[in-house]
Scaffold this motif. Structure first.
Motif, mmCIF file in Angstrom:
data_model
loop_
_atom_site.group_PDB
_atom_site.id
_atom_site.type_symbol
_atom_site.label_atom_id
_atom_site.label_comp_id
_atom_site.label_asym_id
_atom_site.label_seq_id
_atom_site.Cartn_x
_atom_site.Cartn_y
_atom_site.Cartn_z
ATOM 1 N N SER A 136 0.818 -1.205 0.000
ATOM 2 C CA SER A 136 0.000 0.000 0.000
ATOM 3 C C SER A 136 0.857 1.261 0.000
ATOM 4 C CB SER A 136 -0.896 0.009 1.242
ATOM 5 O OG SER A 136 -1.358 1.313 1.483
ATOM 6 N N PRO A 137 0.448 2.279 -0.789
ATOM 7 C CA PRO A 137 1.200 3.529 -0.775
ATOM 8 C C PRO A 137 1.013 4.317 0.521
ATOM 9 C CG PRO A 137 -0.655 3.684 -2.264
ATOM 10 C CD PRO A 137 -0.638 2.286 -1.763
ATOM 11 N N ASN A 138 -0.057 3.985 1.283
ATOM 12 C CA ASN A 138 -0.265 4.696 2.545
ATOM 13 C C ASN A 138 0.262 3.856 3.711
ATOM 14 O OD1 ASN A 138 -1.555 6.884 1.390
ATOM 15 N ND2 ASN A 138 -3.512 5.796 1.356
ATOM 16 N N PHE A 197 2.360 3.255 -5.905
ATOM 17 C CA PHE A 197 1.142 2.463 -5.766
ATOM 18 C C PHE A 197 1.280 1.222 -6.671
ATOM 19 C CE2 PHE A 197 -3.789 2.723 -5.966
ATOM 20 C CZ PHE A 197 -3.845 1.580 -5.191
ATOM 21 N N GLY A 255 -1.870 -0.275 -8.135
ATOM 22 C CA GLY A 255 -2.867 0.597 -8.747
ATOM 23 C C GLY A 255 -2.300 1.428 -9.885
ATOM 24 N N SER A 256 -0.996 1.289 -10.132
ATOM 25 C CA SER A 256 -0.404 2.109 -11.178
ATOM 26 C C SER A 256 -0.096 1.242 -12.388
ATOM 27 C CB SER A 256 0.882 2.758 -10.659
ATOM 28 O OG SER A 256 1.792 2.923 -11.709
ATOM 29 N N SER A 313 -7.547 -4.398 -10.185
ATOM 30 C CA SER A 313 -8.699 -3.537 -9.956
ATOM 31 C C SER A 313 -8.968 -2.820 -11.269
ATOM 32 C CB SER A 313 -8.391 -2.520 -8.860
ATOM 33 O OG SER A 313 -7.247 -1.800 -9.211
ATOM 34 N N GLN A 366 -8.685 0.102 -12.236
ATOM 35 C CA GLN A 366 -7.743 1.092 -12.754
ATOM 36 C C GLN A 366 -6.510 0.467 -13.403
ATOM 37 O OE1 GLN A 366 -7.681 2.661 -8.654
ATOM 38 N NE2 GLN A 366 -5.596 3.211 -9.095
#
Lengths: 310, 543
Positions: A143-145, A162, A165-166, A252, A254
């Motif tokens: 996770s990026p966070n 990310f 997600g990227s 996902s 994206q």
């Protein structure tokens, strides 16, 4: 078997009689293959129908010719799913060869057998975790966070990435995590091959003054040649299997454009959207392409490495 | 042999007698002599776990107030063939079940699934059962929003599904905003799109928890984009686009609301917000429950959603931070056109009955009982719908036909009470809500757990805004309310997937905003044009 010319002059009936028990032993296997591999092929007719499941496979379905294939061609995700599948599967195949071979040779060079065995066990443990579990773990640590990996990268001043997600990183993440999960298990095969090498060859080389690196290059690797080609030819069957379990648990919306593979695409069209005709058309397309790929690479393996399975 | 034939004769006579009884009496709430078992399937959700099962650990999906009621009153034993965790999973599992022909006896379906089941010749027409067994009161409630819930389930003149009716107005989007943050920053309640954007930016840049990190979101979005929580519908409505519903163009033809030019403007604005860091880059992987962690932790103070959002998830936000305050306000317009908030047929699911079921009327009796207990003259709403200690208890019933006007009715009753203070005129559901409001106003610890209700039905409650939408004609209904057309059945879900994928990418800047034009042309080539034609053919028959 090759020199049939010199075969004993048994009559056709005599030979059949002699080999009958073997044929009978083969029969159960053939029947199972027929039931589970050949009979389901008849389902391919769905690809040419507007299929309504409740009417049954051979029910009164509406025939629509190539419409499902044309629809697929127009569907924006289909082409990119094919491209992603080939790219991801190709890199996975290559790395699944190179990394386990390297690791097995390196492990083989380690003197302390306690260390070797521990390392071997540790690296092949992830193989036994399912992608469902790993998916959850990876989503957290990547996770990026505040994910573990990004915190480490943060120490070196890298901006959070990310990974899942990227579109720049997703394929890389897929390939890297899959190789990480499986390399330990594959290593075992090569280690087994290495232990079968005749120690006399190493002794002779030592007497001739070869150092360890030279022994690796001139003795270990050439002796592993057959097993490497075998593993390669076997893995060719997976040329269009980029790993449904893994992608399904990690992707996902994206990252569809870089991460959606044929199998996940077929799953969504078929099981989520209930477009069974289109999904079957895609599956059929995949099978045809796979057969083509496999035939060509099998021929190449025979031609260039003189290796054949049958 | 003689004995046997006498026995048979008696049996036959009894069978004739009982069927004769059924034919004549058709008692809407008639109790079966022998207990019958009905098999449903269902999904469950976080609100049930959080509000009911956590407080009643001994209760299960088949052993609870509602199942007991069906057993005691009607002698109907409810069982579930399977239960899954979310609506998404429910659809997947049900689609698979439909595909392999493993159809449950009674099942709640969407209109698309209903159409597929009719094509498969798997479910039975229910119009006779509805005529015969629906109680007059149930009919009144179920028909109170007009014929559209029934039209949507009528194919070739037969009604195949009983609508779990609900209010069309209820799903219109509101803008939920943290007013304590607005006060801290000296900002007004946003009334224009520019103010919404400014608020989002101010929230994202502020450091309310004083941890020195800018870790608040400007606006929260969930990955499904058009849900009733962290939605984008209200945002698109501001730009005169109506995702997912059919609206009239200037020529009076129906068009798909996601393909309107305003949608492109909305996407462009969202992408600009994303570039400014106002939107979570991970929103594409987070469902509503996951995004709710941000509002709960005080990391987000602005989003679009439905009127019930204060009960879930915002109640957990104020439980943690007693200073937090939220308010639902009207969505705003970004154009000079009059603002319209989109609604839809309120009914989200239809109960269908498999062809071979012996007692199809059982489900109609359950409908009758559900409506009777919750909104009937006996005022038992406070026990069966949402009692103080077991919120969401109504969801335990496998069928949930809801009085579409119950909420606005209750709100208007409460408004009247706030004016004249006459508690004797407050009855039924309004009364049980009034008790909740009073418990909250008492300031007690238990009462604080009802903060969410005060935000909906209090003087500045969410329902006031919805009633305002309705009164001022600020709603955009879905103008296509027929059963799904042929192409819709096979292609629509692939098209909405495509739409969500493209929209998500544009917001995240993965694709240029011009990808919207490609989406519109793809939409048309991939079946959208056929669907539009079919929808307009239908529209011509009802106009």
């Amino acid at each position: 078997m090759h020199n049939t010319a010199k075969a004993p002059s048994l009559s056709r009936n005599g030979r059949l009689k002699r080999e009958l028990p073997f044929h009978l032993m083969l029969l159960p296997g053939v029947i199972v293959v027929f039931i589970y591999m050949y009979i389901p092929l008849s389902g391919l007719i769905i690809a040419f129908q507007k299929f309504i499941p409740a009417k049954g496979l051979f029910g009164n379905q509406k025939w629509i010719g190539w419409d499902n294939f044309i629809y697929l061609y127009q569907l924006p995700g289909a082409i990119s799913a094919l491209r992603n599948t080939v790219i991801i599967a190709f890199f996975k195949m290559i790395l699944h060869l190179i990394i386990p071979i390297t690791v097995s040779i390196l492990l083989n060079e380690i003197r302390s057998s306690a260390f070797r065995r521990t390392a071997q066990t540790l690296i092949y443990l992830p193989h036994f975790l399912s992608w469902i579990i790993l998916g959850g773990i990876l989503i957290d640590i990547l996770s990026p966070n505040g994910g573990f990996v990004n915190r480490i990268l943060g120490l070196f001043g890298v901006q959070p990435i990310f990974f899942l997600g990227s579109n720049d990183y997703f394929r890389f993440t897929l390939i890297a995590t899959d190789v990480w999960k499986e390399f330990g298990f594959n290593t075992i095969v090569y280690l087994a091959a290495i232990t079968n090498i005749d120690p006399n060859q190493y002794e002779a080389a030592t007497i001739d003054g070869a150092n360890r690196f030279q022994k690796m290059i001139y003795i270990t690797l050439p002796n592993m040649r057959m097993i490497i080609v075998l593993m390669m030819v076997l893995s060719l069957g997976n040329v269009l299997n980029a790993g449904f379990d893994q992608v399904f648990n990690l992707y996902s919306k994206q990252v569809y454009s870089t991460g959606d593979i044929l199998d996940t695409f077929i799953y969504r069209i078929g099981l989520i959207d209930a477009q069974f005709g289109v999904a079957t058309a895609m599956g059929m397309f995949k099978s045809v392409i796979s057969t083509l790929f496999i035939s060509v690479s099998y021929y190449c393996a025979y031609r260039f490495a003189d290796y054949r399975i049958f | 042999m003689k004995k046997l034939s006498v026995f048979l004769a008696v049996m036959l006579a009894m069978a004739l007698l009982s069927s004769a009884c059924l034919a004549e009496a058709a008692d809407p709430l008639g109790k079966y002599d022998e207990m019958i078992t009905v098999h449903f399937v269902r999904d469950t959700d976080d609100t049930l776990d959080a509000n009911y099962f956590s407080q009643h650990p001994d209760k299960t999906m088949t052993d609870n107030l509602w199942c007991d009621l069906y057993r005691d009153v009607l002698n109907i034993n409810v069982e579930y063939d399977w239960i899954v965790k979310s609506g998404d999973e429910y659809d997947q599992k049900l689609n698979t079940a439909i595909a392999v022909g493993d159809i449950p006896e009674f099942v709640n379906v969407s209109t698309l699934q209903l159409k597929q089941l009719v094509e498969a010749d798997a479910i039975m027409p229910l119009e006779e059962i509805y005529e015969k067994y629906a109680s007059p009161f149930a009919k009144e409630i179920m028909e109170s929003t007009g014929p559209s819930p029934f039209n949507a389930a009528t194919i070739d003149g037969h009604l195949y599904g009983l609508p779990n009716v609900d209010s069309p107005l209820m799903i219109a989007d509101l803008l939920w905003v943290r007013t304590d943050w607005l006060e801290k920053l000296g900002l007004p309640i946003p009334t224009t799109m520019d103010e919404v954007l400014a608020t989002a930016e101010a929230f994202a840049n502020a450091d309310f928890d004083g941890n020195g990190v800018k870790d608040t979101l400007g606006i929260a979005i969930a990955k499904d984009l058009w849900g009733q929580l962290f939605s984008l519908r209200g945002f698109f409505n501001a730009f005169d686009a109506y995702p997912g519903i059919w609206v009239e163009d200037e020529n009076g033809n129906l068009v798909y609301g996601s393909t309107l030019p305003g949608a492109k403007d909305a996407l462009r604005t969202l992408n600009e917000m994303y570039k400014k860091g106002l939107i979570d880059p991970e929103f594409g992987v987070k469902d509503g429950g996951k995004v709710a962690e941000a509002t709960t932790a005080g990391k987000c103070g602005l989003f679009y959603g439905a009127q019930w959002n204060s009960i879930y998830p915002l109640q957990s936000c104020v439980n943690l931070d007693k200073d937090a305050q939220w308010r639902a306000v009207s969505i705003v317009s970004a154009t000079d056109k009059p603002l319209k908030a989109q609604t839809n047929v309120g009914t989200l699911s239809w109960t269908v009955v498999r062809k071979d079921v012996a007692h199809p009327e059982a489900v109609m009796k359950m409908f009758n009982l559900f409506i009777e207990k919750n909104w009937g003259p006996d005022n038992e709403n406070g026990i069966y719908y949402a009692p103080l200690d077991s919120e969401s208890i109504w969801k335990l019933s496998p069928v949930v036909p809801t009085n579409p006007h119950k909420n606005d009715g209750a709100f208007l009753d409460l408004e009247q009470y706030r004016k004249d203070g006459d508690e004797s005129k407050v009855q039924g559901e309004a009364l049980s809500i009034l008790k909740k409001l009073q418990a909250f106003e008492s300031g007690s610890e238990d009462g604080f757990a009802l903060w969410g209700w005060e935000r909906i039905y209090g003087a500045e409650g969410a329902y006031g805004v919805l009633i305002d939408y309705d009164a001022k004609g600020m709603t955009q209904d879905n103008l296509f309310v027929g059963a799904p057309t042929e192409t819709m059945t096979s292609k629509m879900s692939t098209l909405t997937d495509l739409q969500d994928e493209v929209f998500t990418k544009i917001i995240l800047g993965e694709e240029d905003v011009d990808a919207f034009d490609k989406f519109v042309s793809d939409f048309n080539t991939l079946g959208g044009a056929d669907i539009t034609r079919e929808v307009n053919e239908w529209y011509a028959t009802v106009k």
